[in-house]
Enzyme design. Structure first.
Site, short mmCIF file in Angstrom:
data_model
loop_
_atom_site.label_atom_id
_atom_site.label_comp_id
_atom_site.label_asym_id
_atom_site.label_seq_id
_atom_site.Cartn_x
_atom_site.Cartn_y
_atom_site.Cartn_z
CB CYS A 1 -0.98 -0.06 1.16
SG CYS A 1 -2.41 0.98 0.93
CG HIS B 1 -3.41 -3.33 4.23
ND1 HIS B 1 -2.19 -2.84 4.66
CD2 HIS B 1 -4.01 -2.32 3.56
CE1 HIS B 1 -2.07 -1.57 4.28
NE2 HIS B 1 -3.15 -1.23 3.60
#
Ligand code: GLN
Length: 254
Positions: A100, A196
């Site tokens: 990310c 994630h």
């Protein structure tokens, strides 16, 4: 005679870039290696000079997600002190898993929600601009023989240049930008992803692929060969499989 195998893992900015528990990636990598009798040496490397020795030894780098403020906190150090190290590492086929906010900093730049341009190190060709609403939810991705599962929460929309390899194609969720069905990026053995979760515990087969790649790089031997040398029976993946199946809105994809 049994041969010992050891891999070195470096966690970059772990106390800063660790949103959504992305530190779980290095923890699971170490656990998974232990199942195969492979030793792991780990180093935490953060802001500041002097990490050349540890980073030079690294077989794999990990770097987790972070909000705009954390990205703004580290990007100058990332460019000034880590860019050359990582550029050399990717050229030596070393591995990196960047999640990310870190993935965004491996691209050319990240434009934060308040319009600040946060420069990246351009190991992935593309850029990210943060918009609303945030892209949030469970995500499934088809990537070169893997169905990857994870959780995404990002304002950033990443647009990769033509010719930049992606990690995979979105089956459910948003991925890079919620428009072109791409997810993540790959250059050499450097992987960027929005997943994630933590990512590796949700994707044990991909974790084994990273271990296999690291062993081939360092010892010229595959994970399957290590399993034979060490006479390791089958690994019990039941818990990981049940955990993946428990992600109800991804069940039909994984
Ligand atoms: N701050 C970045 C964004 O909002 C990255 C967020 C993250 O790492 N989860 O897109």
């Amino acid at each position: 005679m049994e041969k010992n195998f050891e891999l070195t893992a470096v966690d970059l900015y772990p106390e800063i870039m660790n949103i959504y528990g992305d530190r779980g990636n290095i923890i699971y990598f170490k656990y998974r290696c232990s199942l195969y009798g492979i030793d792991i040496k780990t180093f935490d490397v953060s802001i500041g000079k002097g990490a050349e020795k540890e980073c030079g030894e690294a077989d794999i780098f990990f770097m987790g997600g972070g909000q705009d403020a954390e990205q703004a906190l580290i990007y100058e150090d990332f460019i000034n002190d880590k860019k050359n190290i990582l550029t050399e590492a990717v050229e030596k086929n070393k591995i990196m898993l960047a999640v990310c906010g870190s993935y965004q900093l491996l691209c050319d730049y990240y434009k934060s929600i308040d319009g600040k341009i946060i420069k990246g190190i351009s190991l992935f060709k593309g850029y990210t601009e943060s918009k609303t609403p945030r892209l949030i939810g469970n995500i499934a991705v088809k990537a070169d023989g893997f169905i990857l599962a994870g959780f995404e929460n990002h304002g950033g929309r990443t647009y990769l240049e033509k010719g930049q390899n992606v990690l995979g194609r979105v089956l459910k969720g948003c991925g890079n930008n919620g428009e072109d069905k791409t997810e993540g990026a790959r250059t050499g053995n450097f992987f960027g992803t929005y997943l994630h979760g933590s990512f590796l515990p949700k994707n044990f087969a991909f974790c084994d692929y990273l271990i296999d790649t690291a062993l081939k790089n360092k010892y010229g031997i595959s994970l399957d060969e290590v399993v034979k040398i060490k006479d390791i029976g089958g690994i019990d993946n039941d818990f990981e499989i049940r955990a993946r199946k428990d992600i109800r809105d991804l069940r039909k994809f994984i």
